[in-house]
Structure formats: C-alpha cells, structure tokens
Design an enzyme around this catalytic site. Structure first.
Site, mmCIF file in Angstrom:
data_model
loop_
_atom_site.group_PDB
_atom_site.id
_atom_site.type_symbol
_atom_site.label_atom_id
_atom_site.label_comp_id
_atom_site.label_asym_id
_atom_site.label_seq_id
_atom_site.Cartn_x
_atom_site.Cartn_y
_atom_site.Cartn_z
ATOM 1 C CG ASN A 9 -2.044 1.650 1.343
ATOM 2 O OD1 ASN A 9 -1.654 2.444 0.917
ATOM 3 N ND2 ASN A 9 -2.981 1.237 1.561
ATOM 4 C CG HIS A 12 1.021 5.874 5.370
ATOM 5 N ND1 HIS A 12 -0.102 7.154 5.051
ATOM 6 C CD2 HIS A 12 0.268 4.978 5.341
ATOM 7 C CE1 HIS A 12 -1.511 6.720 5.135
ATOM 8 N NE2 HIS A 12 -0.866 5.801 5.908
ATOM 9 C CG HIS A 45 -8.154 4.307 1.064
ATOM 10 N ND1 HIS A 45 -7.974 4.102 2.287
ATOM 11 C CD2 HIS A 45 -9.337 4.038 0.075
ATOM 12 C CE1 HIS A 45 -9.362 4.222 2.516
ATOM 13 N NE2 HIS A 45 -10.448 4.450 1.093
ATOM 14 N NE ARG A 47 -9.896 8.277 4.031
ATOM 15 C CZ ARG A 47 -10.042 7.475 5.368
ATOM 16 N NH1 ARG A 47 -8.890 6.190 5.770
ATOM 17 N NH2 ARG A 47 -10.837 7.793 6.636
ATOM 18 N NE ARG A 51 -7.848 11.485 5.244
ATOM 19 C CZ ARG A 51 -8.042 10.771 7.052
ATOM 20 N NH1 ARG A 51 -7.278 9.668 7.747
ATOM 21 N NH2 ARG A 51 -9.602 11.271 7.226
ATOM 22 C CD GLU A 72 -6.738 -0.108 0.896
ATOM 23 O OE1 GLU A 72 -7.442 0.747 1.586
ATOM 24 O OE2 GLU A 72 -6.417 -1.210 1.309
ATOM 25 C CB THR A 103 -9.801 1.957 6.795
ATOM 26 O OG1 THR A 103 -9.699 2.354 5.523
ATOM 27 C CG2 THR A 103 -11.415 1.034 6.588
ATOM 28 C CD GLU A 153 -7.465 -5.944 2.502
ATOM 29 O OE1 GLU A 153 -7.770 -5.960 1.700
ATOM 30 O OE2 GLU A 153 -6.404 -5.981 3.361
ATOM 31 C CG HIS A 194 -5.650 -1.720 8.801
ATOM 32 N ND1 HIS A 194 -5.244 -1.378 10.291
ATOM 33 C CD2 HIS A 194 -6.314 -0.932 8.279
ATOM 34 C CE1 HIS A 194 -5.632 -0.250 10.232
ATOM 35 N NE2 HIS A 194 -6.799 0.416 9.259
HETATM 36 N N1 PXP Z 1 -5.857 -3.023 3.896
HETATM 37 C C1 PXP Z 1 -6.774 -2.219 4.106
HETATM 38 C C2 PXP Z 1 -8.459 -2.200 3.600
HETATM 39 C C3 PXP Z 1 -6.670 -0.877 4.005
HETATM 40 O O1 PXP Z 1 -7.437 -0.001 5.008
HETATM 41 C C4 PXP Z 1 -5.852 -0.491 4.735
HETATM 42 C C5 PXP Z 1 -5.350 0.620 5.756
HETATM 43 O O2 PXP Z 1 -5.417 1.197 4.368
HETATM 44 C C6 PXP Z 1 -4.534 -1.200 4.745
HETATM 45 C C7 PXP Z 1 -4.800 -2.948 3.926
HETATM 46 C C8 PXP Z 1 -2.772 -0.945 5.084
HETATM 47 O O3 PXP Z 1 -3.008 -1.110 6.224
HETATM 48 P P1 PXP Z 1 -1.480 -0.507 7.388
HETATM 49 O O4 PXP Z 1 -1.191 0.677 6.518
HETATM 50 O O5 PXP Z 1 -1.856 -0.552 8.826
HETATM 51 O O6 PXP Z 1 0.011 -1.436 6.781
#
Ligand code: PXP
Length: 242
Positions: A9, A12, A45, A47, A51, A72, A103, A153, A194
């Site tokens: 992901n 960030h 993602h 949003r 952001r 996402e 999330t 997921e 997550h």
């Molecule tokens: N899966 C989903 C559905 C999420 O919303 C997120 C966070 O955006 C992640 C995985 C990844 O989570 P993390 O950034 O805590 O590794």
C-alpha cells in the site's frame, strides 16, 4: 506450501508529498521500487477527502500495468465511476468515516447486503474483482458470500493492536483462523491487512488459505531509513521464510 503474496500500500508516499504541497515524492515512482523489492501488487486508497491518493494518482497508477492494482474505496456512486474508468485489477470496498486516522473497522456487509450485491455486480461486469474488507466475523463472511464477493480481506487491525502473545491476542488469532477457513470453504479468496509489521506478520501469513497481505504503513515507515526497495524486500523475505 506456496508463499503468501504481498500487496504494498503506497498511500503514505502521497501523505508525505501532500504534507508540503510538493510534487514529490510521487507515489507513481513507488511502483517500480516496490516491484524491484518483490511486491506482487500495489494497493491505493482513494478517500473521499483525497487526503493522500488523488484522482490523478489513480489514473496514472492504474495505467502503469506493471503490477496488479488493488483500489480501496467506499461503495459510493462517485467511486464506482472512478473505478469503471480506471479499471484496476481489483477493488476493495471499505467503510469510510471522514474523521478517522485510518480505516477503523470492517465493512458492515450484513446491513448493506442488497446495496453491495448490486454495487459489486457493476464492477464484476467490467472484469474487476471485488474484495470486501471485513472484521473476522461469521455473519460478515456469510453476507460477503451472498454478495458474490470474489475476495474477503480480513481486518487485522485489532490483532495488531493487542499485546503480542496475550490471551486476547490469541483469541483474535483464533477468530481470524476461523474466518479464513470459513471464507475459503465458501469459495472466496482470503486476503488480510491492516497494522501488519515485520514483527507481527508471521501468524497472519500462516492463516489457512491466506492469499495476499496488504501492508502499507510499516513498509513506508521503514523505507525512510532503508529505502523502499529494501523495505519491501525485507517483508517479502519474511513471508518467504515464514
Ligand atoms: N487493507 C486495507 C483495507 C486498508 O484500509 C489498509 C489501510 O489503508 C491496509 C490494508 C494497510 O494497512 P497498514 O497501512 O496499516 O499496513
């Protein structure tokens, strides 16, 4: 035993860019580095408040085609139009509250079954796989099957927050194990994500029928010190040697 896949992901990277209103670092550039480190897919993602990832990022990242893209998003009309236009490999439907830091809980599929069934059909007819981000609860898994979800997921946020090895942590791991078995038995692909880190990922990677872990924050945080390619490779090796 086949290795669990790693979806990276890259939200960030965009968070860092947006913090100063610059055009760098560009999340698009993260794709090649994540791929070089062994990533099997890229997750972003979009949003509602934009952001981190923005519409233009979605367009460029989905067009890259070098790795499968998991988009996402919330199950809204606006997001549906964006997904159909950009055609990611899969869409992961997530709940979204404006004020949350990230999330916070899984999607309540039970209470929105009719909406999610019809919504998913629009995506699946465009050859986009549908994943539902859910808490590891039996009722949510049965409802996901009724929505014809291709993938569930499992939300590992609670697992990640609990004290490693504690009684509650073990109970949560049992809940995740049961959920993974049930979803697999019902014919759905099982992903999880997550809050996963190098330290806590081992047990999740060993869950029955686990296909792919989507990991963002800990990898991007680590990349500040060791570089993105190395941070992805470190996680990938951890999964391969699990
Ligand atoms: N899966 C989903 C559905 C999420 O919303 C997120 C966070 O955006 C992640 C995985 C990844 O989570 P993390 O950034 O805590 O590794």
């Amino acid at each position: 035993m086949s290795t669990v896949l790693l979806g990276v992901n890259i939200d960030h990277v965009a968070t860092l860019r947006n913090a100063r209103g610059t055009i760098y670092p560009d999340p698009y550039d993260a794709i090649a580095l994540a791929r070089a480190g062994g990533a099997d897919g890229i997750t972003i993602h979009l949003r509602e408040d934009r952001r981190h990832i923005r519409d233009n990022d979605v367009e460029r990242i989905c067009a890259a085609k070098s790795l499968p893209i998991n988009l996402e998003m919330a199950a809204t009309q606006e997001m549906l139009e964006i997904a159909l236009k950009n055609k990611p490999h899969e869409v992961c439907l997530v709940p979204e509250k404006r004020q949350e830091l990230t999330t916070e809980g899984g999607l309540d599929v039970v209470s929105q079954q009719d909406h999610l069934l019809a919504y998913s059909k629009n995506l699946q007819e465009a050859n986009i796989l549908v994943s539902l981000f859910i808490d590891p609860e039996e009722s949510q898994i049965h409802a996901s099957e009724k929505c014809n979800a291709d993938i569930v997921e499992l939300h590992t946020g609670r697992y990640a927050e609990l004290e490693y090895g504690s009684k509650d942590w073990r109970l949560e791991l049992e809940r995740l194990t049961h959920a993974a078995c049930l979803a697999h038995k019902l014919g759905m692909i099982v992903n999880a994500g997550h809050g996963l880190t190098i330290e806590n990922v081992h047990e999740i990677a060993k869950l029955p029928a686990m296909n792919c872990l989507n990991i963002g924050h800990s990898i991007i945080a680590k990349s500040v010190f060791i570089g993105l390619e190395n941070a992805v490779a470190e996680m990938k090796n951890t999964l391969a040697n699990n």
